[in-house]
Structure formats: structure tokens, C-alpha cells
Design an enzyme around this catalytic site. Structure first.
Site, PDB file in Angstrom:
ATOM      1  N   HIS A 136       0.818  -1.219   0.000  1.00  0.00           N
ATOM      2  CA  HIS A 136       0.000   0.000   0.000  1.00  0.00           C
ATOM      3  C   HIS A 136       0.847   1.263   0.000  1.00  0.00           C
ATOM      4  O   HIS A 136       0.328   2.340  -0.276  1.00  0.00           O
ATOM      5  CB  HIS A 136      -1.069  -0.029   1.101  1.00  0.00           C
ATOM      6  CG  HIS A 136      -0.604   0.239   2.498  1.00  0.00           C
ATOM      7  ND1 HIS A 136      -0.325  -0.758   3.403  1.00  0.00           N
ATOM      8  CD2 HIS A 136      -0.410   1.390   3.161  1.00  0.00           C
ATOM      9  CE1 HIS A 136       0.026  -0.220   4.565  1.00  0.00           C
ATOM     10  NE2 HIS A 136      -0.022   1.086   4.440  1.00  0.00           N
ATOM     11  N   ASP A 176       1.310  -7.735   2.264  1.00  0.00           N
ATOM     12  CA  ASP A 176       1.365  -6.286   1.998  1.00  0.00           C
ATOM     13  C   ASP A 176       2.811  -5.799   1.839  1.00  0.00           C
ATOM     14  O   ASP A 176       3.356  -5.143   2.722  1.00  0.00           O
ATOM     15  CB  ASP A 176       0.652  -5.549   3.148  1.00  0.00           C
ATOM     16  CG  ASP A 176       0.324  -4.111   2.777  1.00  0.00           C
ATOM     17  OD1 ASP A 176       0.882  -3.608   1.791  1.00  0.00           O
ATOM     18  OD2 ASP A 176      -0.490  -3.491   3.486  1.00  0.00           O
ATOM     19  N   SER A 221       3.863   2.466   8.278  1.00  0.00           N
ATOM     20  CA  SER A 221       3.615   1.448   7.261  1.00  0.00           C
ATOM     21  C   SER A 221       4.900   1.143   6.505  1.00  0.00           C
ATOM     22  O   SER A 221       5.556   2.056   6.004  1.00  0.00           O
ATOM     23  CB  SER A 221       2.569   1.939   6.263  1.00  0.00           C
ATOM     24  OG  SER A 221       1.300   1.820   6.826  1.00  0.00           O
TER      25      SER A 221
HETATM   26  N1  ARG Z   1      -4.687   0.607   7.328  1.00  0.00           N
HETATM   27  C1  ARG Z   1      -3.383   0.593   6.740  1.00  0.00           C
HETATM   28  C2  ARG Z   1      -2.594   1.820   7.108  1.00  0.00           C
HETATM   29  O1  ARG Z   1      -3.128   2.879   7.264  1.00  0.00           O
HETATM   30  C3  ARG Z   1      -3.440   0.548   5.269  1.00  0.00           C
HETATM   31  C4  ARG Z   1      -3.812  -0.770   4.781  1.00  0.00           C
HETATM   32  C5  ARG Z   1      -3.931  -0.784   3.302  1.00  0.00           C
HETATM   33  N2  ARG Z   1      -4.733  -1.905   2.933  1.00  0.00           N
HETATM   34  C6  ARG Z   1      -6.009  -1.801   2.556  1.00  0.00           C
HETATM   35  N3  ARG Z   1      -6.712  -2.876   2.369  1.00  0.00           N
HETATM   36  N4  ARG Z   1      -6.569  -0.630   2.326  1.00  0.00           N
HETATM   37  O2  ARG Z   1      -1.402   1.757   7.192  1.00  0.00           O
END
Ligand code: ARG
Length: 717
Positions: free
Chosen positions: A86, A222, A652
Site C-alpha cells: 500500500h 502487503d 507502514s
Molecule cells: N490501514 C493501513 C494503514 O493505514 C493501510 C492498509 C492498506 N490496505 C487496505 N486494504 N486498504 O497503514
């Protein structure tokens, strides 16, 4: 028996209960604050192994992506860089087309000349950190007004950062920590040639989609892979064919031994923003304004985009990244409000405030110094009508539709032409830059979708915000379109050059302000941005109370808890969090294991679904159980695991590192039950969701066959 536990409990109390899980610590201070505890918990490294300014250390393998929007880590001597899928999503999407759909198919560069450049993407290495509080505050006095103090701090900060980079290729910033009670200098080296090397398909990299986002259990792979390049001399350089892979000072060895419950785990990265010292007034504002406004506006926007994305593969690719960018914090806001309510965070904050007030009032000196802190904050939240308008406008007009922000880029030309300072070079460069951005913008732009967004979001603004905050263009909607935003948007989009690439190119070849002045989008943009500035100024009038109050409140809290070590809120600077691999109880009677496996990945399969489709090749490999050296001792292939590390957005892509300094996973998310975590850490519930490095390597090796990348890494078996 009971007695025995009592003694154990007492011993723990005497030793000081471990607060290891909570805290985003400055790596430069762990020698002083944390290393003893870390070593007791299983860390085999010294503080100097983790952060050193003289020798290479762990910090040299961890970088800020795009100045901290994500984190990444070096995993080879040739600049190979690992981050989340992501975090590379925008680039993977940007390089995709219906013919080369890297979102759907994945992308693997078979050789270095197939790696894809990404102009604008940056990677910053932290060179050093220094406490410059004394210097910054040298001439600051209690008598100074809020503005005077701010001006003095800004001036000295600039002098310090300018001096720090004199004669170097570095960049530097002085940033406030602990709500303006401390100031630190951060010096970076920033590289600007960062190429895409590999990414799994969305069905792996974003498996579970928005349904699983912010949740456990998770089976998402991811990750994505980039490479950092530099000039032949080793210095940062813009993209060029002559550039060479960077040889970093340090890169992380990768351990495939696997992690078990209770193992020490730490994370170095760039958390973006937390507000752990926020008061009950601030939490209330977040719950009543920030989150509901975001959820309402984005809900409407996402529905329109979703409808368009379902029309064709092209549409899906065009809006994939825009959709993800908006939906992530849409869901976050829903979860945060739920968490803040369920965990009664306002009551917890109030209890702290009561204690603070009692403490401050207990002696006259303290009372004089800290007595007004909470009053100031409360005053800052007394009239929030302009703040509400600012949040609505930001969501519904500035960041909501694209057309206004896009048109606003052209105001730079207007300013240059109107001041006509004879600086032709600058206007030329600006025009070239604008021209250069058009292809990228229009590749992923659907005017009809944006028009629908304009119609829906402006209407939301109109219906929810006081008339005094309407931009001037709303008068026209009232008079000429009888308040019908849909009719207005149709006219708006019919009467503009901003939706037409060739007309814009023509305009840029021979800029004539007359054309802009009569353009309806241009006029609307002006009126929106004028009003936005006005509203922002108005809402900033409370900043002196709020910021002064927050500074005093935290200073008081720290004085009140002399024996507790405080950590500064996240602010996109490098932090270390340490803790352990750990499961949790999400609700009564339910235990969540600390790891997931490919079994769960198959259990969730929904053939043909956007979020839960399983690529045939994945299924085959999993059913074959061909896990090789990546299998866990239990024979299964672990996909994700949990730690109690303290992370937030910006982290992230951060490396999860074991006690030996080896990479065991990549952090990528937080969990639903503790979405309130940015405002109050929840030790029993809050977990960090990580992709297991063995899953990553298995995908690269077995699924993609990119053994060239595996060969580059240092793997510890
Ligand atoms: N919630 C995660 C973050 O803010 C992002 C995950 C991305 N994946 C998704 N399915 N949207 O770091």
C-alpha cells in the site's frame, strides 16, 4: 498459592512494571532511557548498534519514504528496498494500464534495466539528531506573546538547520517535540531516484481489501520492492540512466527462523502523528467534528468513485489509488469513534485532567505556572464554527473533487503574469512543469465522475455549514441555478478548459489571462480558495490558546510525573518501539492467535471477488504445501503476525526486527479494537499487524520466481 502470586506481583511493582509496549522513542535517546529494559526483554544489541552517528547502525537501514508518508528498509548491499504494497500502490497503479495491469498481475523486474523510475519519489536517510532546545529558546521569555515566541523560534530554527547543512548534500529541519517544550534538529540525506522492482498482485498485496483493512486476523502479503539509485559519485541525483544502485551504510539481514509468542520485537520507522496528550476537550472535538465530517463527505465521494470503477477495467485502474487513499481513513474514522466510545477515552482523559488540576492547585508557584493550561485549551474549543467549516471545506472542496485543486495549480502563473517581475525564467520553468504534469493528471481523470463528486460534495457543504462560510460562487448557484448543485456542476464542467488536455496545452503555450478570467472553473476555484484562506485564518485565531495551553499542560504533566519516562508524540521523525510477539483477547471469551497461515488465506477465498479472489497459481502452490525453507516449525506457512509495538500511520512498511537485528516482518496495520490508539494507547488491546517475512520471501521465490532478488539478500536460516 495466592500468596506466591502476591509476592510475584510485588516484585514486578518494585522492579517497575514494564511499559515497553507503549512509546515511540527517539533512537538517539535509547541509551539513556530504554536499552537496559530492552536487553532484559531479549534484545542482544547495544544502543550503539541501533543508533550511532559515528558507525553504521540499524538506523542506517531504515528510511522515510516521501518524507515520512511511509517507511522502508534496505535489504541488500545494492540498495534493495522493502516496504508495503500500500506504500507503493500509487506507483504500481501509475505504471499500470489495461495492457500492463500491474495491480492485477503484479510486476517483477527481471533485470535492473526493467526497474521502473518514479519521478518525485524520495527516500531519506537520517544522518543525525541533536537536542537544540537550549539554543532555540535562548532568547524566548515568559513575557513574549504567542506570535513573538513563534517568530523567534522559527528564526533560530532556520539558522540552526541552515548551519547544519552548510557545505553538505544534506537537508535538515528543526522540529518541536512535547508540544513545543523541546526542539530537535534532524539531518537527512535524501535520494530522488527510486525505482519499482517488484510487487505481488493486489490479490496478495491487498488481500482482504477494505473489508479486512484495520482488522485482524489478516493474511495480506502487503509488500512491494524498490531500489534506491544514486549518481556515479554516490550522491543523491535525479533519475538518470547513468545512476547506479546505492550501497547503503547498513542493510538488514533477513531471518527465516520464525518468531514465537513472547519473542522480543522492535520496530524502527517514521510514525506520522499521534496525540497521546490530547485533553478530553480535544477528544470530544475529534469525535464530534473531525471523524463525522470525514465519514459523511468521503462516504458520498467513495460511492460515486465505486460506481465508476465498476464500469470497466480502465476505470478500475484509473481510480484504484484515489479510492484507496480516501477509504483508508474513512474506515479509520469510523473505527476511531467506536474505539473512543467503547474504551471511554474521554472519561480517562478527564481523570488525568482532574489529577492535574489538583496537583497544580496544591502550591502557589505551580498554580501561577500551570493553573491556566486547561482553561486555555477549553477556551480554544469554545467556538468551533470556523473549524467545522474548515474541516468540511477541506474534505468537500479542497481534497474532495480534483478539479479545484488542479485549477489552483495555475494560480502560480497568474501571480507571475500579474506581477510581471520580468522573471521570464521562472515563468518558463513553471509553465514547463505544468505542461509536464498534464499527462499524469489526465491518464487517471474522468471528468464526469469528478463532476458528480462536485455536485454531491458542494451540496453537503451547503447543507451542513453556516451561510457565512459559503464561498462567493454559492450565490451564483442560488441565483442562476435555483440552488441546484447538479445543474450548476453540469454548466461548470461544460464551460471550462480544465477538463480538456489539448485546450490546456494550447493555453500553456500562449498563456492569456483573459481566457482564465472567464473560465467558470477558474472563477469557482478562486472563490473557494479565497474563502478557505479566510476560514483558515479565522479558525487559527484559537491557535494561541490551544498551543499555549497544550505546551503548559504537557510541561505540567511531566513535572507531576517526575519518575515516569515520557516519549514525544509522533511527528514523522524516526522512532523506535519495542515489545514482543503477542496475541490478544478482542472480546469476552475470544482469543486471537498471534499468527495466521495460508490456510486462512484459502478459507477466505471468494472466487472473482475484488477483495478475496485467490490467484490460481497461489492456490496451487498452497495446496502443494511447497513451502521449502520458509515453512514454520509447525509445517505451515505463516502469513502475518502480531506484536504489541506502538505504531501509527507513517510506520507502514517499517521493519520488524528481532533481538539480533534481523528482519522478521514488515509492519502494515493496526487492529480494530484499538483504533483509538493514536489518542490513548491501550496495552491490553492494541496490536501491530505485520506480514511475516517468510511469507514475503516465499512469494518472491516460489510465486514470482524472482530468485535474483532472493540471491541479493542475506538470509539467516
Ligand atoms: N490501514 C493501513 C494503514 O493505514 C493501510 C492498509 C492498506 N490496505 C487496505 N486494504 N486498504 O497503514
Amino acid at each position: 498459592m495466592k500468596r506466591f502470586y502476591l509476592i510475584i506481583a510485588l516484585m514486578f511493582m518494585l522492579l517497575g512494571t514494564s511499559v515497553a509496549d507503549e512509546g515511540m522513542w527517539l533512537p538517539a535517546l535509547i541509551q539513556k532511557l530504554n536499552i537496559t529494559e530492552m536487553q532484559q526483554m531479549g534484545c542482544e544489541l547495544s544502543a550503539e548498534d541501533i543508533y550511532s552517528i559515528n558507525n553504521s547502525s540499524l538506523k542506517d537501514a531504515v528510511v522515510a519514504l516521501d518524507r515520512g508518508s511511509c517507511t522502508a528498509e534496505l535489504i541488500s548491499k545494492d540498495g534493495l528496498l522493502l516496504t508495503n504494497h500500500h506504500c507503493g500502490f500509487g506507483e504500481i497503479q501509475g505504471h499500470s494500464s489495461v495492457d500492463h495491469d500491474y495491480l492485477k498481475e503484479g510486476f517483477w523486474a527481471k533485470s535492473r534495466d526493467e526497474e521502473l523510475p518514479n519521478p518525485g519519489k524520495t527516500v531519506s536517510f537520517l544522518i543525525r539528531v541533536e537536542d537544540v532546545t537550549a539554543k532555540v529558546l535562548e532568547n524566548v521569555t515568559e513575557q513574549m506573546s504567542y506570535d513573538e515566541r513563534g517568530a523567534e523560534v522559527a528564526k533560530i530554527s532556520r539558522q540552526i538547520s541552515d548551519k547544519a547543512i552548510e557545505g553538505t548534500k544534506y537537508d535538515a529541519r528543526v522540529q518541536s517535540l512535547f508540544n513545543d517544550n523541546k526542539y530537535y534538529l534532524f539531518v537527512y540525506e535524501t535520494f530522488r531516484d527510486v525505482r519499482l522492482v517488484g510487487a505481488p498482485p493486489v490479490a496478495i498485496g491487498k488481500f482482504g481489501g477494505d473489508t479486512d483493512n484495520w482488522m485482524w486476523p489478516r493474511q495480506t502479503g502487503d509488500f512491494s520492492i524498490f531500489r534506491v539509485y544514486c549518481g556515479p559519485d554516490g550522491n543523491p541525483a535525479e533519475y538518470s540512466e547513468d545512476n547506479v544502485p546505492l550501497h547503503p551504510k547498513h542493510f538488514l539481514p533477513v531471518s527465516i527462523k520464525g518468531e514465537k509468542m513472547g519473542d522480543f520485537a522492535m520496530i524502527l520507522g517514521y510514525p506520522g502523528s499521534t496525540n497521546r496528550y490530547k485533553t478530553s476537550f480535544g477528544v470530544d472535538y475529534t469525535m464530534e467534528v473531525t471523524n463525522p465530517v470525514r465519514v459523511q463527505v468521503r462516504g458520498a465521494k467513495l460511492a460515486i468513485i465505486d460506481e465508476y470503477m465498476n464500469t470497466s477495467p480502465k476505470a478500475r485502474i484509473q481510480y484504484a489509488s484515489k479510492y484507496a487513499g480516501s477509504s483508508n481513513y474513512y474506515k479509520f474514522s469510523i473505527g476511531q469513534n467506536k474505539g473512543l466510545t467503547d474504551l471511554d477515552v474521554i472519561a480517562k482523559k478527564k481523570a488525568i485532567e482532574d489529577e492535574f488540576t489538583k496537583w497544580a492547585n496544591a502550591n502557589p508557584e505551580r498554580k501561577a505556572k500551570y493553573g491556566k493550561a486547561l482553561e486555555l485549551i477549553q477556551k480554544g474549543y469554545a467556538d468551533v464554527s470556523s473549524n467545522i467549516a474548515r474541516e468540511y471545506m477541506s474534505e468537500s472542496m479542497i481534497k474532495g473533487p480534483e478539479i479545484f485543486m488542479f485549477a489552483n495549480r495555475f494560480s502560480a502563473i497568474e501571480r507571475l503574469m500579474e506581477n510581471d517581475s520580468g522573471n521570464n525564467d521562472r515563468s518558463e520553468r513553471m509553465i514547463e512543469r505544468l505542461k509536464g504534469s498534464l499527462d499524469g493528471f489526465f491518464k487517471d481523470y474522468d471528468a464526469e465522475t469528478d463532476r458528480k463528486i462536485v455536485a454531491a460534495l458542494l451540496k453537503i457543504y451547503h447543507d451542513n455549514v453556516k451561510a457565512e462560510f459559503y464561498p462567493a460562487v454559492f450565490d451564483e448557484v442560488q441565483k442562476k441555478f435555483k440552488g441546484d448543485f447538479n445543474k450548476f456542476s453540469e454548466k461548470l464542467f461544460a464551460k471550462t478548459i480544465f477538463t480538456d488536455q489539448s485546450r490546456l496545452e494550447e493555453f500553456l503555450s500562449n498563456p492569456d489571462m483573459k481566457i482564465l478570467k472567464k473560465d467558470m472553473v477558474w472563477q469557482a476555484t478562486k472563490s473557494i480558495f479565497d474563502k478557505y484562506r479566510e476560514i483558515t485564518d479565522k479558525s487559527n485565531e484559537t491557535a494561541p490558546y490551544l498551543n499555549e495551553g497544550r505546551r503548559l499542560f504537557l510541561a505540567g504533566l511531566m513535572e507531576m510525573n517526575k519518575n515516569r519516562e515520557f516519549y514525544p508524540d509522533a511527528n514523522s521523525t524516526m522512532r523506535l518501539t519495542y515489545g514482543k510477539v503477542l496475541d490478544y483477547v478482542p472480546r469476552d471469551g475470544v482469543l486471537y492467535e498471534y499468527f495466521t497461515t495460508t490456510k486462512g488465506y484459502l478459507e477466505k477465498e471468494i472466487p472473482g471477488d475484488d477483495e478475496f479472489d485467490v490467484p490460481p497459481r497461489m492456490k496451487e502452490l498452497i495446496l502443494d504445501k511447497d513451502y521449502g525453507r520458509y515453512a514454520d516449525a509447525d509445517g505451515s506457512l505463516h502469513t502475518c503476525f502480531l506484536t504489541n509495538n506502538d505504531i501509527t500511520g507513517g510506520n507502514s512498511g517499517s521493519p520488524v526486527i528481532n533481538g539480533k537485528g534481523e528482519l522478521i516482518g514488515i509492519a502494515f496495520d493496526g487492529n480494530w479494537e484499538a483504533m483509538s490508539g493514536d489518542l490513548a494507547f491501550e496495552p491490553d488491546l492494541q496490536r501491530c499487524i505485520n506480514v511475516d517475512i517468510r511469507f514475503v520471501l516465499w512469494i518472491i521465490d516460489k510465486y514470482a520466481g524472482a530468485t535474483n532478488l532472493i540471491d541479493e539478500m542475506t538470509i539467516v536460516e
